[in-house]
Design a protein around this motif. Structure first.
Motif, PDB file in Angstrom:
ATOM      1  N   HIS A  89      -0.605  -3.893   9.462  1.00 39.74           N
ATOM      2  CA  HIS A  89       0.057  -3.202   8.199  1.00 39.74           C
ATOM      3  C   HIS A  89       1.282  -2.622   8.575  1.00 39.74           C
ATOM      4  O   HIS A  89       1.244  -1.655   9.744  1.00 39.74           O
ATOM      5  CB  HIS A  89      -0.946  -2.150   7.860  1.00 39.74           C
ATOM      6  CG  HIS A  89      -2.369  -2.662   7.186  1.00 39.74           C
ATOM      7  ND1 HIS A  89      -2.637  -2.578   5.980  1.00 39.74           N
ATOM      8  CD2 HIS A  89      -3.480  -3.007   8.016  1.00 39.74           C
ATOM      9  CE1 HIS A  89      -3.759  -3.167   6.084  1.00 39.74           C
ATOM     10  NE2 HIS A  89      -4.213  -3.315   7.188  1.00 39.74           N
ATOM     11  N   PRO A 111       6.167   2.398   1.991  1.00 40.06           N
ATOM     12  CA  PRO A 111       4.898   1.715   1.752  1.00 40.06           C
ATOM     13  C   PRO A 111       4.775   0.775   2.830  1.00 40.06           C
ATOM     14  O   PRO A 111       5.656   0.244   3.526  1.00 40.06           O
ATOM     15  CB  PRO A 111       4.851   1.021   0.381  1.00 40.06           C
ATOM     16  CG  PRO A 111       6.248   0.711   0.295  1.00 40.06           C
ATOM     17  CD  PRO A 111       7.032   2.051   0.631  1.00 40.06           C
ATOM     18  N   THR A 112       3.503   0.544   3.346  1.00 35.52           N
ATOM     19  CA  THR A 112       3.007  -0.560   4.397  1.00 35.52           C
ATOM     20  C   THR A 112       2.931  -1.823   3.538  1.00 35.52           C
ATOM     21  O   THR A 112       2.520  -1.935   2.279  1.00 35.52           O
ATOM     22  CB  THR A 112       1.866  -0.201   4.756  1.00 35.52           C
ATOM     23  OG1 THR A 112       0.678  -0.215   4.077  1.00 35.52           O
ATOM     24  CG2 THR A 112       2.121   0.986   5.786  1.00 35.52           C
ATOM     25  N   ASP A 136       0.941  -1.226   0.102  1.00 38.98           N
ATOM     26  CA  ASP A 136       0.003  -0.147  -0.061  1.00 38.98           C
ATOM     27  C   ASP A 136       0.950   1.190   0.009  1.00 38.98           C
ATOM     28  O   ASP A 136       1.829   1.603   0.987  1.00 38.98           O
ATOM     29  CB  ASP A 136      -0.922  -0.056   1.055  1.00 38.98           C
ATOM     30  CG  ASP A 136      -1.969   1.184   1.014  1.00 38.98           C
ATOM     31  OD1 ASP A 136      -1.978   1.930   0.153  1.00 38.98           O
ATOM     32  OD2 ASP A 136      -2.816   1.287   2.244  1.00 38.98           O
ATOM     33  N   THR A 137       0.701   2.057  -1.155  1.00 39.41           N
ATOM     34  CA  THR A 137       1.878   3.148  -1.440  1.00 39.41           C
ATOM     35  C   THR A 137       0.955   4.341  -1.085  1.00 39.41           C
ATOM     36  O   THR A 137       1.402   5.594  -1.256  1.00 39.41           O
ATOM     37  CB  THR A 137       2.557   3.256  -2.609  1.00 39.41           C
ATOM     38  OG1 THR A 137       1.431   3.196  -3.605  1.00 39.41           O
ATOM     39  CG2 THR A 137       3.292   1.918  -2.722  1.00 39.41           C
ATOM     40  N   SER A 138      -0.274   4.275  -0.713  1.00 35.07           N
ATOM     41  CA  SER A 138      -1.198   5.444  -0.744  1.00 35.07           C
ATOM     42  C   SER A 138      -0.944   6.387   0.283  1.00 35.07           C
ATOM     43  O   SER A 138      -1.132   7.732  -0.025  1.00 35.07           O
ATOM     44  CB  SER A 138      -2.584   4.947  -0.683  1.00 35.07           C
ATOM     45  OG  SER A 138      -2.877   4.685   0.828  1.00 35.07           O
ATOM     46  N   LYS A 139      -0.467   6.075   1.459  1.00 34.64           N
ATOM     47  CA  LYS A 139      -0.136   7.155   2.576  1.00 34.64           C
ATOM     48  C   LYS A 139       1.239   7.748   2.248  1.00 34.64           C
ATOM     49  O   LYS A 139       1.695   8.782   2.590  1.00 34.64           O
ATOM     50  CB  LYS A 139      -0.240   6.571   3.688  1.00 34.64           C
ATOM     51  CG  LYS A 139      -1.756   6.297   4.206  1.00 34.64           C
ATOM     52  CD  LYS A 139      -2.198   5.838   5.552  1.00 34.64           C
ATOM     53  CE  LYS A 139      -3.580   5.325   5.746  1.00 34.64           C
ATOM     54  NZ  LYS A 139      -3.788   4.637   7.135  1.00 34.64           N
ATOM     55  N   ASN A 140       2.211   6.684   2.165  1.00 36.37           N
ATOM     56  CA  ASN A 140       3.621   7.006   2.112  1.00 36.37           C
ATOM     57  C   ASN A 140       4.402   6.093   0.992  1.00 36.37           C
ATOM     58  O   ASN A 140       5.003   5.093   1.215  1.00 36.37           O
ATOM     59  CB  ASN A 140       4.218   6.952   3.348  1.00 36.37           C
ATOM     60  CG  ASN A 140       5.742   7.231   3.653  1.00 36.37           C
ATOM     61  OD1 ASN A 140       6.257   7.808   2.365  1.00 36.37           O
ATOM     62  ND2 ASN A 140       6.473   7.198   4.493  1.00 36.37           N
ATOM     63  N   ARG A 166      -7.121  -2.620  -1.923  1.00 32.65           N
ATOM     64  CA  ARG A 166      -8.283  -2.111  -1.567  1.00 32.65           C
ATOM     65  C   ARG A 166      -9.039  -3.088  -0.577  1.00 32.65           C
ATOM     66  O   ARG A 166      -9.074  -4.355  -0.778  1.00 32.65           O
ATOM     67  CB  ARG A 166      -9.398  -1.546  -2.358  1.00 32.65           C
ATOM     68  CG  ARG A 166      -9.862  -2.707  -3.317  1.00 32.65           C
ATOM     69  CD  ARG A 166     -10.627  -2.060  -4.763  1.00 32.65           C
ATOM     70  NE  ARG A 166     -11.118  -2.870  -5.572  1.00 32.65           N
ATOM     71  CZ  ARG A 166     -10.487  -3.631  -6.401  1.00 32.65           C
ATOM     72  NH1 ARG A 166      -9.301  -3.561  -6.597  1.00 32.65           N
ATOM     73  NH2 ARG A 166     -11.229  -4.503  -7.010  1.00 32.65           N
TER      74      ARG A 166
END
Length: 205
Positions: free
Chosen positions: A172, A81-82, A73-77, A156
């Protein structure tokens, strides 16, 4: 020597040196019997002549192969990524382990289809982008199982559908933190160590 004899000699076929036989890369199974058959794997006892001419008896765990999912998951950083990690008890290890989602490929099932199914079943997550990361043998000394690692991106959340015997805690963990946990011995699962470190190395290129 007369011109006729010279012509006759020159027309004789020239023998080429014989090529050395290529060493065999295939084993010859002389005898095989199923010693054990279970739900997940079977064991065969094989008498086999291996490349090089050695004949021996081998007990082999036969497994249909597994998939591993490195869900990112790269959406926040995007820089850190997490990674989706599962915490579950493993009886063979006698402890709780931190692992990437993974599972067995069913007979006749394509590896990518298995990866998508396992990710949904164990975590509820789906991914819009999939790519192959690496494929390897888990323990080729006695196990036929191959493991195909897939990178799942643009993930998602959804509803997990774990099997009855699966009790999974979902975590995560940022990539940098996960690498530190691997280096300090807090992550002991081989497929997770290999996949995460390879992914991290590829990001630096």
């Amino acid at each position: 020597m007369s011109a006729l004899k010279k012509a006759a000699k020159s027309s004789l076929p020239v023998k080429k040196p014989a090529k050395a036989a290529k060493p065999s890369t295939k084993a010859v199974v002389l005898k095989s019997r199923v010693s054990y058959k279970g739900k997940v794997f079977s064991v065969t006892t094989d008498t086999v002549t291996e490349p090089g001419g050695v004949t021996s008896t081998r007990d082999v765990i036969r497994h249909n192969g597994s998939v591993i999912i490195l869900a990112v998951d790269t959406s926040k950083n995007p820089a850190d990524p997490t990674i989706l990690i599962e915490r579950q008890y493993r009886h063979a290890a006698g402890q709780f382990l931190l692992e990437l989602p993974a599972g067995r490929i069913e007979p006749g099932e394509a590896p990518l289809a298995a990866a998508k199914r396992e990710l949904i079943e164990e975590t509820g997550f789906r991914a819009r982008r999939w790519s192959k990361l690496v494929r390897y043998f888990a323990s080729p000394g006695f196990l036929s199982e191959t493991m195909q690692v897939f990178l799942a991106e643009d993930i998602r959340a959804g509803v997990a559908q774990p099997e009855e015997d699966e009790k999974i805690d979902l975590l995560h963990i940022p990539l940098s933190e996960l690498i530190g946990m691997i280096e300090s011995g807090k992550v002991l699962d081989g497929k997770t160590i290999l996949s995460v470190m390879l992914y991290a190395a590829n990001r630096k290129k």
